[in-house]
Design an enzyme around this catalytic site. Structure first.
Site, PDB file in Angstrom:
ATOM      1  N   TYR A  51     -36.572 -19.066  83.617  1.00 27.75           N
ATOM      2  CA  TYR A  51     -36.704 -20.291  82.820  1.00 27.75           C
ATOM      3  C   TYR A  51     -37.703 -20.091  81.684  1.00 27.75           C
ATOM      4  O   TYR A  51     -38.807 -19.551  81.904  1.00 27.75           O
ATOM      5  CB  TYR A  51     -37.230 -21.454  83.681  1.00 27.75           C
ATOM      6  CG  TYR A  51     -36.338 -21.891  84.824  1.00 27.75           C
ATOM      7  CD1 TYR A  51     -34.968 -21.621  84.854  1.00 27.75           C
ATOM      8  CD2 TYR A  51     -36.885 -22.627  85.878  1.00 27.75           C
ATOM      9  CE1 TYR A  51     -34.176 -22.047  85.904  1.00 27.75           C
ATOM     10  CE2 TYR A  51     -36.092 -23.070  86.938  1.00 27.75           C
ATOM     11  CZ  TYR A  51     -34.736 -22.771  86.947  1.00 27.75           C
ATOM     12  OH  TYR A  51     -33.964 -23.202  87.990  1.00 27.75           O
ATOM     13  N   LYS A  86     -44.356 -35.496  97.478  1.00 25.61           N
ATOM     14  CA  LYS A  86     -45.273 -34.832  98.429  1.00 25.61           C
ATOM     15  C   LYS A  86     -46.664 -35.464  98.328  1.00 25.61           C
ATOM     16  O   LYS A  86     -47.339 -35.675  99.340  1.00 25.61           O
ATOM     17  CB  LYS A  86     -45.361 -33.332  98.139  1.00 25.61           C
ATOM     18  CG  LYS A  86     -44.108 -32.537  98.406  1.00 25.61           C
ATOM     19  CD  LYS A  86     -43.610 -32.611  99.832  1.00 25.61           C
ATOM     20  CE  LYS A  86     -44.487 -31.878 100.832  1.00 25.61           C
ATOM     21  NZ  LYS A  86     -43.913 -31.915 102.195  1.00 25.61           N
ATOM     22  N   TYR A 128     -40.394 -34.083  92.949  1.00 24.84           N
ATOM     23  CA  TYR A 128     -40.753 -33.417  94.216  1.00 24.84           C
ATOM     24  C   TYR A 128     -42.251 -33.533  94.486  1.00 24.84           C
ATOM     25  O   TYR A 128     -42.669 -34.004  95.547  1.00 24.84           O
ATOM     26  CB  TYR A 128     -40.337 -31.934  94.173  1.00 24.84           C
ATOM     27  CG  TYR A 128     -41.010 -31.102  95.246  1.00 24.84           C
ATOM     28  CD1 TYR A 128     -40.673 -31.264  96.591  1.00 24.84           C
ATOM     29  CD2 TYR A 128     -42.014 -30.174  94.930  1.00 24.84           C
ATOM     30  CE1 TYR A 128     -41.312 -30.524  97.586  1.00 24.84           C
ATOM     31  CE2 TYR A 128     -42.644 -29.426  95.915  1.00 24.84           C
ATOM     32  CZ  TYR A 128     -42.292 -29.608  97.246  1.00 24.84           C
ATOM     33  OH  TYR A 128     -42.935 -28.879  98.228  1.00 24.84           O
ATOM     34  N   SER A 129     -43.074 -33.110  93.522  1.00 24.04           N
ATOM     35  CA  SER A 129     -44.516 -33.079  93.804  1.00 24.04           C
ATOM     36  C   SER A 129     -45.076 -34.497  93.947  1.00 24.04           C
ATOM     37  O   SER A 129     -45.995 -34.729  94.741  1.00 24.04           O
ATOM     38  CB  SER A 129     -45.279 -32.272  92.753  1.00 24.04           C
ATOM     39  OG  SER A 129     -45.021 -32.738  91.454  1.00 24.04           O
ATOM     40  N   ASP A 158     -49.241 -27.063  96.898  1.00 28.10           N
ATOM     41  CA  ASP A 158     -50.243 -26.997  95.812  1.00 28.10           C
ATOM     42  C   ASP A 158     -49.767 -27.774  94.587  1.00 28.10           C
ATOM     43  O   ASP A 158     -50.552 -28.063  93.683  1.00 28.10           O
ATOM     44  CB  ASP A 158     -50.557 -25.542  95.430  1.00 28.10           C
ATOM     45  CG  ASP A 158     -49.351 -24.724  94.976  1.00 28.10           C
ATOM     46  OD1 ASP A 158     -48.218 -25.267  94.955  1.00 28.10           O
ATOM     47  OD2 ASP A 158     -49.534 -23.541  94.636  1.00 28.10           O
ATOM     48  N   GLU A 159     -48.460 -28.121  94.562  1.00 24.32           N
ATOM     49  CA  GLU A 159     -47.915 -28.777  93.370  1.00 24.32           C
ATOM     50  C   GLU A 159     -48.483 -30.180  93.170  1.00 24.32           C
ATOM     51  O   GLU A 159     -48.398 -30.735  92.080  1.00 24.32           O
ATOM     52  CB  GLU A 159     -46.384 -28.804  93.431  1.00 24.32           C
ATOM     53  CG  GLU A 159     -45.839 -27.409  93.666  1.00 24.32           C
ATOM     54  CD  GLU A 159     -44.365 -27.228  93.347  1.00 24.32           C
ATOM     55  OE1 GLU A 159     -43.792 -28.075  92.651  1.00 24.32           O
ATOM     56  OE2 GLU A 159     -43.817 -26.216  93.804  1.00 24.32           O
TER      57      GLU A 159
HETATM   58  P1  NAD Z   1     -36.675 -26.018 103.249  1.00 22.39           P
HETATM   59  O1  NAD Z   1     -35.979 -26.846 102.229  1.00 22.39           O
HETATM   60  O2  NAD Z   1     -36.279 -24.586 103.424  1.00 22.39           O
HETATM   61  O3  NAD Z   1     -36.554 -26.701 104.688  1.00 22.39           O
HETATM   62  C1  NAD Z   1     -36.687 -28.070 104.895  1.00 22.39           C
HETATM   63  C2  NAD Z   1     -36.055 -28.397 106.248  1.00 22.39           C
HETATM   64  O4  NAD Z   1     -36.227 -29.791 106.500  1.00 22.39           O
HETATM   65  C3  NAD Z   1     -34.554 -28.123 106.308  1.00 22.39           C
HETATM   66  O5  NAD Z   1     -34.254 -27.406 107.481  1.00 22.39           O
HETATM   67  C4  NAD Z   1     -33.922 -29.509 106.338  1.00 22.39           C
HETATM   68  O6  NAD Z   1     -32.700 -29.557 107.065  1.00 22.39           O
HETATM   69  C5  NAD Z   1     -35.009 -30.319 107.027  1.00 22.39           C
HETATM   70  N1  NAD Z   1     -34.960 -31.753 106.708  1.00 22.39           N
HETATM   71  C6  NAD Z   1     -34.783 -32.330 105.486  1.00 22.39           C
HETATM   72  N2  NAD Z   1     -34.792 -33.667 105.601  1.00 22.39           N
HETATM   73  C7  NAD Z   1     -35.001 -33.946 106.916  1.00 22.39           C
HETATM   74  C8  NAD Z   1     -35.143 -35.150 107.647  1.00 22.39           C
HETATM   75  N3  NAD Z   1     -35.062 -36.349 107.045  1.00 22.39           N
HETATM   76  N4  NAD Z   1     -35.371 -35.075 108.979  1.00 22.39           N
HETATM   77  C9  NAD Z   1     -35.438 -33.862 109.591  1.00 22.39           C
HETATM   78  N5  NAD Z   1     -35.309 -32.689 108.952  1.00 22.39           N
HETATM   79  C10 NAD Z   1     -35.105 -32.727 107.617  1.00 22.39           C
HETATM   80  O7  NAD Z   1     -38.210 -26.140 102.890  1.00 22.39           O
HETATM   81  P2  NAD Z   1     -39.412 -25.102 103.115  1.00 22.39           P
HETATM   82  O8  NAD Z   1     -39.517 -24.248 101.928  1.00 22.39           O
HETATM   83  O9  NAD Z   1     -39.288 -24.504 104.462  1.00 22.39           O
HETATM   84  O10 NAD Z   1     -40.646 -26.122 103.078  1.00 22.39           O
HETATM   85  C11 NAD Z   1     -41.151 -26.697 104.273  1.00 22.39           C
HETATM   86  C12 NAD Z   1     -42.312 -27.602 103.926  1.00 22.39           C
HETATM   87  O11 NAD Z   1     -43.323 -26.865 103.248  1.00 22.39           O
HETATM   88  C13 NAD Z   1     -41.921 -28.756 103.000  1.00 22.39           C
HETATM   89  O12 NAD Z   1     -42.642 -29.896 103.401  1.00 22.39           O
HETATM   90  C14 NAD Z   1     -42.392 -28.284 101.636  1.00 22.39           C
HETATM   91  O13 NAD Z   1     -42.710 -29.381 100.804  1.00 22.39           O
HETATM   92  C15 NAD Z   1     -43.617 -27.493 102.007  1.00 22.39           C
HETATM   93  N6  NAD Z   1     -43.987 -26.407 101.080  1.00 22.39           N
HETATM   94  C16 NAD Z   1     -43.068 -25.445 100.750  1.00 22.39           C
HETATM   95  C17 NAD Z   1     -43.459 -24.398  99.912  1.00 22.39           C
HETATM   96  C18 NAD Z   1     -42.500 -23.286  99.560  1.00 22.39           C
HETATM   97  O14 NAD Z   1     -42.875 -22.408  98.777  1.00 22.39           O
HETATM   98  N7  NAD Z   1     -41.307 -23.232 100.093  1.00 22.39           N
HETATM   99  C19 NAD Z   1     -44.756 -24.355  99.418  1.00 22.39           C
HETATM  100  C20 NAD Z   1     -45.662 -25.367  99.771  1.00 22.39           C
HETATM  101  C21 NAD Z   1     -45.265 -26.377 100.618  1.00 22.39           C
HETATM  102  P1  TYD Z   2     -39.263 -22.025  92.616  1.00 18.05           P
HETATM  103  O1  TYD Z   2     -39.001 -20.851  93.506  1.00 18.05           O
HETATM  104  O2  TYD Z   2     -38.166 -22.998  92.381  1.00 18.05           O
HETATM  105  O3  TYD Z   2     -40.567 -22.747  93.180  1.00 18.05           O
HETATM  106  P2  TYD Z   2     -41.474 -23.926  92.485  1.00 18.05           P
HETATM  107  O4  TYD Z   2     -40.718 -24.545  91.379  1.00 18.05           O
HETATM  108  O5  TYD Z   2     -41.651 -24.858  93.646  1.00 18.05           O
HETATM  109  O6  TYD Z   2     -42.738 -23.255  92.057  1.00 18.05           O
HETATM  110  O7  TYD Z   2     -39.734 -21.484  91.212  1.00 18.05           O
HETATM  111  C1  TYD Z   2     -40.824 -20.581  91.083  1.00 18.05           C
HETATM  112  C2  TYD Z   2     -41.042 -20.300  89.598  1.00 18.05           C
HETATM  113  O8  TYD Z   2     -39.906 -19.597  89.104  1.00 18.05           O
HETATM  114  C3  TYD Z   2     -41.136 -21.569  88.767  1.00 18.05           C
HETATM  115  O9  TYD Z   2     -42.057 -21.372  87.715  1.00 18.05           O
HETATM  116  C4  TYD Z   2     -39.736 -21.739  88.208  1.00 18.05           C
HETATM  117  C5  TYD Z   2     -39.261 -20.319  88.068  1.00 18.05           C
HETATM  118  N1  TYD Z   2     -37.797 -20.131  88.224  1.00 18.05           N
HETATM  119  C6  TYD Z   2     -37.078 -19.443  87.252  1.00 18.05           C
HETATM  120  O10 TYD Z   2     -37.632 -18.961  86.259  1.00 18.05           O
HETATM  121  N2  TYD Z   2     -35.734 -19.285  87.437  1.00 18.05           N
HETATM  122  C7  TYD Z   2     -35.080 -19.809  88.514  1.00 18.05           C
HETATM  123  O11 TYD Z   2     -33.825 -19.661  88.609  1.00 18.05           O
HETATM  124  C8  TYD Z   2     -35.830 -20.516  89.506  1.00 18.05           C
HETATM  125  C9  TYD Z   2     -35.159 -21.096  90.713  1.00 18.05           C
HETATM  126  C10 TYD Z   2     -37.193 -20.636  89.324  1.00 18.05           C
END
Ligand code: NAD
Ligand code: TYD
Length: 352
Positions: A216, A163, A159-160, A134-135
């Protein structure tokens, strides 16, 4: 046939693979580079499962990916692989450009070459499902409606932006080459196996270790929180019934400030693992320097997914967060394993 899941040793990828194999006997090839965020322990319960194959490798390695697609007769790719942490992207954007943009491009090309060589029926059934965030919609004002699939992209962090770039590539490969793609933009996920650099697992770890819970800025930044298994269910549904070329937003209808999230977390911990001194974990909350360019609010309008595909949330924030805290309490060994020297270096760099 088989699905290829990239980034399968990460947080959402591993939850998706574990959930998939409880629902289906269709084989899964898990491809993961095992960066700091990838952890094979997440998939260890599948070690003896004949329907699961793990391969260490890069989504950008075209030879490897082409070989896997052919060898396993892959009928769908689900692309989770990415660098995923905003704070790390601020310190060092390079890997985000390489994996999230160049890696995604190479994966699209490997998929396109393979797909072009399939016979008509297999070609029709093939899907490239790209996981995004969503970012990409940027920061909302408090009075704005939640982001829907037609909203413009306004990414603010490295990052966003990376993506968003990958989403544009995926869209272009559909428009130009008719590669059958689907894009899923999800809200902030939480649940088991999340690396303790993100807000919820970081605060669970620090709370249990008697360390500060870093908030933060003023802690009033809003995120829409989605339990990871609700996300997995949405992806399965989109893979099955989603319309080719479409984007689906997945969210929890659950907007909370960072401070509210951490306070709720502390209340659950106070109940499940009371401190010996009788105090609340909330006493450990500490306000720290804000993130540069910190987006104030994300919120997702998930009504298209609900209306068109009948998806429904199974967890509320209360039930999902309680399950998450319980999982971390019961899996201290997992946490101890991921908290390496490299992790301590990151904490030092980010929070000192
Ligand atoms: P994560 O960082 O926990 O996992 C990412 C995985 O990708 C890791 O296992 C890493 O080893 C692997 N990886 C990194 N580079 C690679 C490469 N070049 N080739 C193969 N593998 C590689 O991330 P996550 O939180 O599980 O997120 C997964 C996906 O969902 C991402 O695309 C992220 O942008 C998206 N996403 C995450 C969230 C969230 O809240 N975590 C929300 C929305 C979207
Ligand atoms: P995060 O889990 O890093 O996800 P994202 O930045 O992708 O949304 O952070 C979630 C929210 O929490 C974001 O507004 C940043 C805040 N945050 C803190 O306040 N302290 C922290 O140590 C971290 C990691 C995040």
């Amino acid at each position: 046939m088989t699905i290829l899941v990239t980034g399968a040793a990460g947080f959402i990828g591993s939850n998706f693979v574990l959930d998939w194999l409880t629902q289906s006997t269709e084989e899964v090839v898990s491809l993961d580079l095992l960066t700091y965020a990838g952890n094979l322990q997440n998939l260890s319960s599948l070690n003896k499962n004949p329907h699961h194959h793990f391969v260490k490798g890069n989504i950008g390695d075209r030879n490897l990916v082409s070989e896997l697609l052919k060898k396993y007769q892959v009928r769908a790719i689900v692309n989770f692989a990415a660098e995923s942490h905003v704070d790390r992207s601020i310190h060092e954007p390079k890997d985000f450009i390489e994996t999230n943009i160049v890696g995604a491009y190479n994966l699209l090309e490997s998929a396109r070459n393979y797909w072009n060589g399939l016979d008509q029926n297999l070609k029709q059934d093939f899907r490239f499902l790209h996981i995004s965030s969503d970012e990409v919609y940027g920061s909302l004002d408090f009075t704005d409606p939640p982001s829907n699939e037609k909203d413009p992209y306004k990414p603010n962090s490295p990052y966003s932006a990376s993506k968003a770039a990958s989403d544009h590539l995926v869209r272009a490969w559909f428009q130009t080459y008719t590669l059958p793609i689907l894009t899923v933009n999800s809200a902030n996920n939480y649940g088991p196996y999340q690396f303790p650099e993100k807000l919820i697992p970081l605060c669970i770890l620090n709370a249990l270790n008697g360390k500060p819970l870093p908030i933060y800025g003023d802690g009033q930044q809003i995120r829409d929180w989605l339990y990871v298994k609700d996300h997995s269910a949405a992806i399965r549904e989109i893979l099955k019934h989603g319309q080719i070329g479409e984007t689906y937003n997945v969210g929890g209808w659950n907007e909370k400030t960072s401070l509210e999230v951490v306070e709720t977390l502390c209340a659950i911990l106070d109940e499940l693992k009371p401190k010996s001194d009788g105090k609340s974990y909330a006493d450990q909350i500490t306000f720290v320097k804000d993130r540069p360019g910190h987006d104030r609010r994300y919120a997702i309008d998930a009504s298209k997914l609900e209306r068109d595909l009948g998806w429904r949330l199974q967890e509320t924030f209360e039930t999902g967060l309680r399950k998450t805290v319980l999982w971390y309490l019961e899996n201290r060994a997992w946490m101890n394993h991921v908290v390496s020297d490299q992790y301590q270096d990151w904490v030092q760099k980010q929070y000192s």
